[in-house]
Write a protein that holds these residues in place. Structure first.
Motif, short mmCIF file in Angstrom:
data_model
loop_
_atom_site.label_atom_id
_atom_site.label_comp_id
_atom_site.label_asym_id
_atom_site.label_seq_id
_atom_site.Cartn_x
_atom_site.Cartn_y
_atom_site.Cartn_z
N ALA A 73 7.68 6.43 7.04
CA ALA A 73 8.95 7.45 6.27
C ALA A 73 8.06 8.10 5.02
O ALA A 73 6.53 7.36 5.16
N HIS A 74 7.83 9.22 4.40
CA HIS A 74 7.14 9.40 3.40
C HIS A 74 7.94 10.46 2.31
O HIS A 74 8.64 11.15 2.77
N HIS A 75 7.47 9.81 1.65
CA HIS A 75 7.76 10.61 0.32
C HIS A 75 7.15 11.23 -0.20
O HIS A 75 5.98 10.69 -1.50
N GLN A 76 7.33 12.95 -0.69
CA GLN A 76 6.41 13.80 -1.27
C GLN A 76 7.59 14.27 -2.70
O GLN A 76 7.92 14.80 -2.84
N GLN A 77 6.22 13.85 -3.97
CA GLN A 77 6.46 14.44 -5.03
C GLN A 77 6.24 15.72 -4.73
O GLN A 77 4.80 16.71 -4.55
#
Length: 128
Positions: A73-77
Motif C-alpha cells: 500500500a502507498h499513501h500519498q498526500q
C-alpha cells in the motif's frame, strides 16, 4: 493466499473532486488540511503510477511519478507532491491516475479549518 485470482483494481482512476482546504487549526502538522490518495498494489508486479492534475483555469500539471512495490500500500498526500510543481491549496482540481499494472485508489480529504475536523473519503472512479 491463492495467486490465481484476477488482478485487483484498474489501470486508470479518476478523482473528480479535488480541493485542498487552505489553512488549518492547531499546531500539529498531522492535522493540517490535506488530501491523500491511498493506493493498493495487491498484484505480483511493481506498479509505476503517473498522476496528472487538471485545473479549471490552466493546463494540466504533471505527471507526478510514483513507484508502488508489488503487494504493498502507498499513501500519498497531494500536498506533498512537488515535482514538477506543488499543488496549491484553495484551488479546485481533478486527478487522473494511470498505473502500469492494476491498483485500487481511494481519495481522502481532511478539512481542519475549524476545530471540529471534517474527514471525507471515497473510492476513486475506475476508468479502465
Amino acid at each position: 493466499m491463492p495467486r490465481d485470482l484476477p488482478p485487483l483494481g484498474s489501470t486508470v482512476w479518476v478523482v473528480g473532486d479535488g480541493y485542498i482546504p487552505p489553512g488549518g487549526s492547531g499546531a500539529d502538522p498531522a492535522l493540517h488540511s490535506h488530501e491523500s490518495i491511498c493506493m493498493l498494489n495487491a498484484g505480483d508486479v511493481d506498479a509505476v503510477v503517473e498522476i496528472s492534475v487538471y485545473y479549471t483555469d490552466q493546463e494540466p500539471a504533471g505527471p507526478y511519478t510514483l513507484a508502488i512495490p508489488a503487494r504493498r500500500a502507498h499513501h500519498q498526500q497531494i500536498n506533498a507532491l512537488r515535482d514538477p510543481e506543488p499543488i496549491q491549496p484553495g484551488r479546485d482540481y481533478c486527478l487522473v491516475i494511470r498505473s502500469s499494472s492494476p491498483i485500487v485508489v481511494q481519495h481522502t480529504r481532511l478539512d481542519s479549518r475549524q476545530s471540529e475536523l471534517a474527514l471525507m473519503s471515497t473510492i476513486a472512479y475506475p476508468a479502465a
